[in-house]
Design a protein around this motif. Structure first.
Motif, short mmCIF file in Angstrom:
data_model
loop_
_atom_site.label_atom_id
_atom_site.label_comp_id
_atom_site.label_asym_id
_atom_site.label_seq_id
_atom_site.Cartn_x
_atom_site.Cartn_y
_atom_site.Cartn_z
N ARG A 100 10.15 30.67 -17.17
CA ARG A 100 8.81 30.84 -17.71
C ARG A 100 8.72 32.17 -18.47
NH1 ARG A 100 4.58 28.33 -14.79
NH2 ARG A 100 5.23 26.23 -14.17
N PRO A 101 7.81 32.31 -19.43
CA PRO A 101 7.51 33.62 -19.99
C PRO A 101 6.98 34.54 -18.89
CG PRO A 101 6.58 31.87 -21.35
CD PRO A 101 7.06 31.23 -20.09
N LEU A 102 7.16 35.83 -19.08
CA LEU A 102 6.82 36.78 -18.04
C LEU A 102 5.35 36.66 -17.61
CD1 LEU A 102 7.59 39.15 -16.23
CD2 LEU A 102 7.20 40.69 -18.17
N ALA A 103 4.44 36.59 -18.54
CA ALA A 103 3.02 36.50 -18.19
C ALA A 103 2.73 35.25 -17.38
CB ALA A 103 2.16 36.51 -19.46
N ASP A 104 3.36 34.13 -17.72
CA ASP A 104 3.16 32.89 -16.96
C ASP A 104 3.74 33.01 -15.56
OD1 ASP A 104 2.00 31.89 -19.21
OD2 ASP A 104 3.62 30.49 -19.70
N ARG A 106 4.03 35.73 -13.77
CA ARG A 106 3.14 36.56 -12.96
C ARG A 106 1.86 35.81 -12.60
NH1 ARG A 106 4.59 42.05 -16.32
NH2 ARG A 106 6.25 42.74 -14.91
N ALA A 107 1.35 35.02 -13.50
CA ALA A 107 0.17 34.20 -13.19
C ALA A 107 0.47 33.21 -12.08
CB ALA A 107 -0.31 33.47 -14.44
N ARG A 108 1.70 32.70 -12.05
CA ARG A 108 2.10 31.77 -11.01
C ARG A 108 2.10 32.45 -9.64
NH1 ARG A 108 7.44 29.22 -12.64
NH2 ARG A 108 8.12 31.37 -12.36
N CYS A 137 13.53 42.11 -12.26
CA CYS A 137 12.39 41.34 -12.75
C CYS A 137 12.77 39.91 -13.14
CB CYS A 137 11.74 42.06 -13.93
SG CYS A 137 10.24 41.28 -14.55
N VAL A 142 8.95 39.29 -10.45
CA VAL A 142 8.24 39.70 -11.65
C VAL A 142 7.16 40.74 -11.33
CG1 VAL A 142 8.71 37.59 -12.92
CG2 VAL A 142 6.66 37.73 -11.44
N GLY A 148 0.89 46.81 -10.36
CA GLY A 148 0.91 45.37 -10.53
C GLY A 148 0.69 44.63 -9.23
#
Length: 264
Positions: A100-104, A106-108, A137, A142, A148
């Protein structure tokens, strides 16, 4: 001496029975456990083993890895295991990118905490998010900074979601001393390990016993204790050379290393 806990990962190849017996013989009253050795010995037997020795379990490792296919069921089981062992905290290694992209990714993690928090509250076990050094990471977590981790915790009560603060992972963070007072009620587990160089090819097993490397422990320890933190302080060291030594020697030197950086 501030209460010391021996994390069994520091003596990876020492069988669980011997870890517990060795700690009891050395006057160590707390132990940090890992799920795999507990499963190998059997959960009910592990509970009885620890209780019969008069020890308490300071944490259970690990939950997390929210990108894995079975993450929800596995984390619910991990919480159940922690509750059975009397561990107040389940250490979360939150997982890497998992394509996944990093932002996704972290959202997970945030979504996963939301799914697990009610069960954690019911059991009285804190989900303890561990911020890990950025070099991990992509594959392990992540969540790389204390800031964070605290942002992920913010929607939840401290009893449900807190943090594991490991000196090895956060010593470099220029904001860590600023943020520890804010993190105080969220610190569910505090762990010590040192940063030694050169790093080995497998950076996962490059940690050192406290006092062997470059971490400035005194400000970190003082800041954590100033928050009112009153749980045991674990030493958790992944080191391939250390693991080759007899368990009794590892425990002896771990106690000595702990005493070298923790002062009454």
């Amino acid at each position: 001496m501030t209460e010391f806990s021996f994390n069994q990962a520091t003596a990876k190849y020492w069988p669980l029975v011997d870890v517990v017996k060795g700690c009891a013989a050395a006057g160590v009253r707390h132990v940090g456990l890992w799920r795999e050795p507990v499963a190998e010995y059997g959960l009910e037997r592990s509970v009885a083993l620890v209780q019969d020795a008069g020890l308490s379990v300071s944490s259970l490792c690990r939950g997390g890895f929210f990108g894995a296919p079975d993450w929800l069921d596995d984390n619910r089981r991990a919480l159940d295991e922690a509750a059975a062992l009397g561990a107040p905290a389940l250490v979360l290694v939150c997982g890497g990118l998992f394509d996944r992209p990093l932002a996704d990714a972290r959202a997970r993690v945030a979504s996963g905490l939301g799914a697990l928090a009610p069960h954690a509250l019911d059991l009285g076990v804190t989900l303890a998010v561990e911020p890990m050094h950025p070099m991990f990471c992509a594959d392990r977590s992540v969540v790389s900074t204390l800031a964070g981790a605290l942002a992920l915790c913010e929607p939840f009560p401290p009893e449900a979601v807190g943090i594991t603060l490991d000196t090895y992972h956060v010593w470099w963070d220029e904001r860590v001393l600023e943020l520890i007072p804010l993190a105080g009620p969220r610190i569910a587990s505090f762990q010590l390990a040192d940063w030694v160089i050169p790093l080995p090819a497998d950076v996962l097993v490059g940690r050192g016993l406290p006092g062997a490397g470059h971490v400035d422990f005194a400000p970190l320890v003082d800041a954590v204790l100033a928050t009112g933190y009153d749980r045991p302080i674990e030493v958790e060291v992944f080191n391939a050379e250390l693991w080759e030594r007899p368990g009794e020697e590892i425990l002896r030197d771990t106690i000595a290393a702990y005493r070298s950086v923790i002062h009454d």
